[in-house]
Design a protein around this motif. Structure first.
Motif, PDB file in Angstrom:
ATOM      1  N   TYR A  95      -6.667   2.947   2.784  1.00  0.00           N
ATOM      2  CA  TYR A  95      -5.727   2.773   4.183  1.00  0.00           C
ATOM      3  C   TYR A  95      -6.640   2.277   5.381  1.00  0.00           C
ATOM      4  O   TYR A  95      -5.988   2.618   6.417  1.00  0.00           O
ATOM      5  N   ALA A  96      -7.681   1.858   4.961  1.00  0.00           N
ATOM      6  CA  ALA A  96      -8.479   1.425   6.223  1.00  0.00           C
ATOM      7  C   ALA A  96      -8.086   0.798   7.352  1.00  0.00           C
ATOM      8  O   ALA A  96      -8.121   0.972   8.439  1.00  0.00           O
ATOM      9  N   GLU A 129       5.885  -0.904  11.176  1.00  0.00           N
ATOM     10  CA  GLU A 129       6.841   0.055  11.170  1.00  0.00           C
ATOM     11  C   GLU A 129       6.375   1.301  11.254  1.00  0.00           C
ATOM     12  O   GLU A 129       7.104   2.105  11.818  1.00  0.00           O
ATOM     13  N   CYS A 130       5.016   1.697  11.195  1.00  0.00           N
ATOM     14  CA  CYS A 130       4.736   3.115  11.612  1.00  0.00           C
ATOM     15  C   CYS A 130       3.504   3.083  12.263  1.00  0.00           C
ATOM     16  O   CYS A 130       3.234   3.741  13.316  1.00  0.00           O
ATOM     17  N   PHE A 131       2.165   2.509  11.835  1.00  0.00           N
ATOM     18  CA  PHE A 131       1.023   2.397  12.395  1.00  0.00           C
ATOM     19  C   PHE A 131       1.036   2.025  13.965  1.00  0.00           C
ATOM     20  O   PHE A 131       0.298   2.506  14.597  1.00  0.00           O
ATOM     21  N   PRO A 146      -9.855  15.202   7.014  1.00  0.00           N
ATOM     22  CA  PRO A 146     -10.603  14.713   5.736  1.00  0.00           C
ATOM     23  C   PRO A 146      -9.555  14.014   4.489  1.00  0.00           C
ATOM     24  O   PRO A 146      -8.455  14.239   4.669  1.00  0.00           O
ATOM     25  N   ASP A 147     -10.184  13.150   3.735  1.00  0.00           N
ATOM     26  CA  ASP A 147      -9.362  12.224   2.737  1.00  0.00           C
ATOM     27  C   ASP A 147      -8.518  13.526   2.117  1.00  0.00           C
ATOM     28  O   ASP A 147      -8.932  14.563   1.812  1.00  0.00           O
ATOM     29  N   ALA A 174       0.708  -1.026  -0.022  1.00  0.00           N
ATOM     30  CA  ALA A 174       0.019   0.044  -0.004  1.00  0.00           C
ATOM     31  C   ALA A 174       0.947   1.232  -0.044  1.00  0.00           C
ATOM     32  O   ALA A 174       0.342   2.207  -0.688  1.00  0.00           O
ATOM     33  N   GLY A 175       1.866   1.228   0.626  1.00  0.00           N
ATOM     34  CA  GLY A 175       2.873   2.296   0.929  1.00  0.00           C
ATOM     35  C   GLY A 175       3.433   2.721  -0.414  1.00  0.00           C
ATOM     36  O   GLY A 175       3.516   4.098  -0.594  1.00  0.00           O
TER      37      GLY A 175
END
Ligand code: HEC
Length: 170
Positions: free
Chosen positions: A123-124, A150-152, A86-87, A30-31
């Motif tokens: 990115y849900a 790594e991030c979330f 917001p997106d 996704a990244g």
């Protein structure tokens, strides 16, 4: 007869190639879909921080001087009490070396440019945010392989502010 077989063979090859392309695309992390945030130096500067000592838990990954930027869309939510971005909102974490020179910390080379892009559907799985980082600020040097771990995993602690650590100060 010979021609007909050739046509079928070509058609089969085209279908196989197309399926392979679709499969490769679907499996791309996704990244990798996150664009380099061109022009971020003209966005709103949110805050800065110097992490200069081993005693700080984030020293190894984030030692240096960092500046946080937000684009116009993200800025609409940042100064609210319980921000819901917001997106299209984008945050940039611009990390430079901190060099001690004559009693002052001065900016050195860029270490990494980390980015968070809001797209609540795409990115849900990671709170609606896509994460990427570019080594040395080079648009071709992507470093994030698994944004979830790594991030979330760390940003997850900031659920109350939509997974964003930075707060607005006037
Ligand atoms: C161990 C915890 C931790 C990990 C792992 C982590 N971050 Fe952060 N991140 C932070 C903290 C703390 C801040 C706030 C820094 C500040 O206040 O100046 C931050 C800030 C940010 C910001 C600015 C927006 C905000 O939330 O304040 C971006 C963009 C960012 N990180 C991207 C990433 C990316 C991309 C990764 C994965 C490569 C990542 N982060 C991994 C802790 C982490």
């Amino acid at each position: 007869m010979q021609n007909e077989r050739t046509v079928w063979l070509v058609a089969a090859a085209v279908i196989a190639a197309a399926s392979l392309a679709a499969l490769t695309f679907a499996q791309a992390p996704a990244g990798s879909a996150i664009q380099f945030p061109a022009g971020y130096r003209n966005w709103t500067h949110v805050k800065s921080m110097v992490i200069h000592d081993q005693s700080h838990p984030l020293f190894n990954a984030f030692g240096g001087i960092h500046h946080v930027y937000v684009n116009e869309r993200g800025m609409q939510a940042l100064n609210r009490e319980n921000p819901r971005y917001p997106d299209g909102s984008i945050f940039v974490f611009d990390l430079l070396e901190a060099r001690l020179e004559g009693g002052a910390y001065v900016e050195g080379n860029r270490k990494v440019l980390a980015v968070m892009v809001k797209d609540s559907r795409k990115y849900a799985a990671t709170g609606g945010w896509g994460f990427e980082a570019f080594a040395g600020g080079d648009p071709t040097q992507r470093v994030v392989k698994d944004a979830a771990t790594e991030c979330f995993q760390c940003h997850d602690s900031q659920q109350a502010s939509d997974y964003v650590f930075s707060k607005w100060r006037p």
